[in-house]
Design a protein around this motif. Sequence first.
Motif, PDB file in Angstrom:
ATOM      1  N   UNK A 116      38.656 104.482  17.651  1.00  0.00           N
ATOM      2  CA  UNK A 116      37.604 103.538  17.260  1.00  0.00           C
ATOM      3  C   UNK A 116      37.981 102.087  17.571  1.00  0.00           C
ATOM      4  N   UNK A 117      39.279 101.820  17.664  1.00  0.00           N
ATOM      5  CA  UNK A 117      39.744 100.450  17.915  1.00  0.00           C
ATOM      6  C   UNK A 117      39.183  99.887  19.216  1.00  0.00           C
ATOM      7  N   UNK A 118      38.892 100.754  20.169  1.00  0.00           N
ATOM      8  CA  UNK A 118      38.306 100.286  21.434  1.00  0.00           C
ATOM      9  C   UNK A 118      37.027  99.502  21.153  1.00  0.00           C
ATOM     10  N   UNK A 119      36.197 100.017  20.264  1.00  0.00           N
ATOM     11  CA  UNK A 119      34.945  99.340  19.919  1.00  0.00           C
ATOM     12  C   UNK A 119      35.196  98.018  19.206  1.00  0.00           C
ATOM     13  N   UNK A 120      36.239  97.975  18.400  1.00  0.00           N
ATOM     14  CA  UNK A 120      36.525  96.769  17.618  1.00  0.00           C
ATOM     15  C   UNK A 120      37.300  95.715  18.403  1.00  0.00           C
ATOM     16  N   UNK A 121      37.676  96.025  19.614  1.00  0.00           N
ATOM     17  CA  UNK A 121      38.444  95.055  20.399  1.00  0.00           C
ATOM     18  C   UNK A 121      37.579  93.945  20.982  1.00  0.00           C
ATOM     19  N   UNK A 122      36.255  94.052  20.859  1.00  0.00           N
ATOM     20  CA  UNK A 122      35.357  93.072  21.480  1.00  0.00           C
ATOM     21  C   UNK A 122      35.594  91.678  20.903  1.00  0.00           C
ATOM     22  N   UNK A 173      27.205  97.588  21.357  1.00  0.00           N
ATOM     23  CA  UNK A 173      26.969  98.790  20.563  1.00  0.00           C
ATOM     24  C   UNK A 173      27.259 100.065  21.322  1.00  0.00           C
ATOM     25  N   UNK A 174      27.173 100.006  22.651  1.00  0.00           N
ATOM     26  CA  UNK A 174      27.410 101.173  23.501  1.00  0.00           C
ATOM     27  C   UNK A 174      28.833 101.205  24.025  1.00  0.00           C
ATOM     28  N   UNK A 175      29.652 100.235  23.614  1.00  0.00           N
ATOM     29  CA  UNK A 175      31.025 100.120  24.101  1.00  0.00           C
ATOM     30  C   UNK A 175      31.957 100.874  23.156  1.00  0.00           C
ATOM     31  N   UNK A 176      32.212 102.152  23.459  1.00  0.00           N
ATOM     32  CA  UNK A 176      33.021 103.020  22.605  1.00  0.00           C
ATOM     33  C   UNK A 176      33.884 103.917  23.483  1.00  0.00           C
ATOM     34  N   UNK A 204      28.754 106.622  28.176  1.00  0.00           N
ATOM     35  CA  UNK A 204      28.362 107.141  26.871  1.00  0.00           C
ATOM     36  C   UNK A 204      26.909 107.600  26.835  1.00  0.00           C
ATOM     37  N   UNK A 205      26.032 106.924  27.567  1.00  0.00           N
ATOM     38  CA  UNK A 205      24.652 107.391  27.638  1.00  0.00           C
ATOM     39  C   UNK A 205      24.562 108.684  28.439  1.00  0.00           C
ATOM     40  N   UNK A 206      25.430 108.845  29.452  1.00  0.00           N
ATOM     41  CA  UNK A 206      25.477 110.107  30.205  1.00  0.00           C
ATOM     42  C   UNK A 206      25.929 111.250  29.300  1.00  0.00           C
TER      43      UNK A 206
END
Length: 292
Positions: free
Chosen positions: A136-142, A150-153, A74-76
């Motif tokens: 967006x669920x990928x981010x909420x799976x944590x 915060x960078x996990x999307x 995501x930073x890339x």
Amino acid sequence: MKKIMAWVYAPLFWLGFIGWALWLVQMDAPLWLGLVFVAAVAVSFIAEWYLPYEPQWNRNQGDRRRDMIHALVNEALNALGLLILPVLTALLAFDGVWPRAWPLWAQLLLAIFIADAGITLMHYASHRVAALWRLHAVHHSVQRLYGFNGLMKHPLHQMLEATAGLAPLILLGIPTEVALLLALAIAVQLLLQHSNVDMRLGPLRWVFAWAPVHRFHHMKYGRAGDVNFGLFFNLWDWLLGTAFYSHDYSMAQGDLGIGSRPDFPLEYMAQLRDPFRTVQLSKEPPLPTDLR
């Protein structure tokens, strides 16, 4: 010492790293902004070790390698977007609209305010529109919150949020140096927003969407987590009617994730595929009594 750190950590982290970035750009050394981000990540991890909100969230739960891949990808993508930004601005911007005569810090604050509105609205829509939610669920799976979350999307959702935040700025003709500072400010904010530091905010909790506020957004209890959508500020949640904070409930291991998806895939590639496959939802866990 820990009591003092709990009160000063968030504002010093935010002002310190963004202020350092401003100084580097004013000194015509924007290439060193990567060092600012690396230092912010290091300080975030050290602070979480020294003053954890939930000690179990500091432990690797089979997710650290995956979260690092998410962050790198995501930073890339952010870096690629910044590379093509001058071309997009030249093609699409309304000439002379951006207030280039303002001090650099004021231009950055304006960019943060505008981007925050766009990203927050996209975030809100991602909890209302099924196709967006699947991404967006990928981010909420944590299952735990710490700086890197915060960078996990999902990269597609990352691009949608970036577009929502940057498109108005591109039309206004945002300068490249301000866009670089904005990207760094977003990364710093995400580290604070998902931090596992046991910070105290006092009245600042009504202004900034930092960890003590944002943790409630990651609750796994169905619609209970549809609160606190803001990235930088809580203003938008006050306007949307979604602002929430409680002194009476402390998040713990087991409170986070997606209640109807306890078996959400953990591996990076499986998470990339998840929005495009059929899934079976289970019954939502009951809302804890203290949150009712």
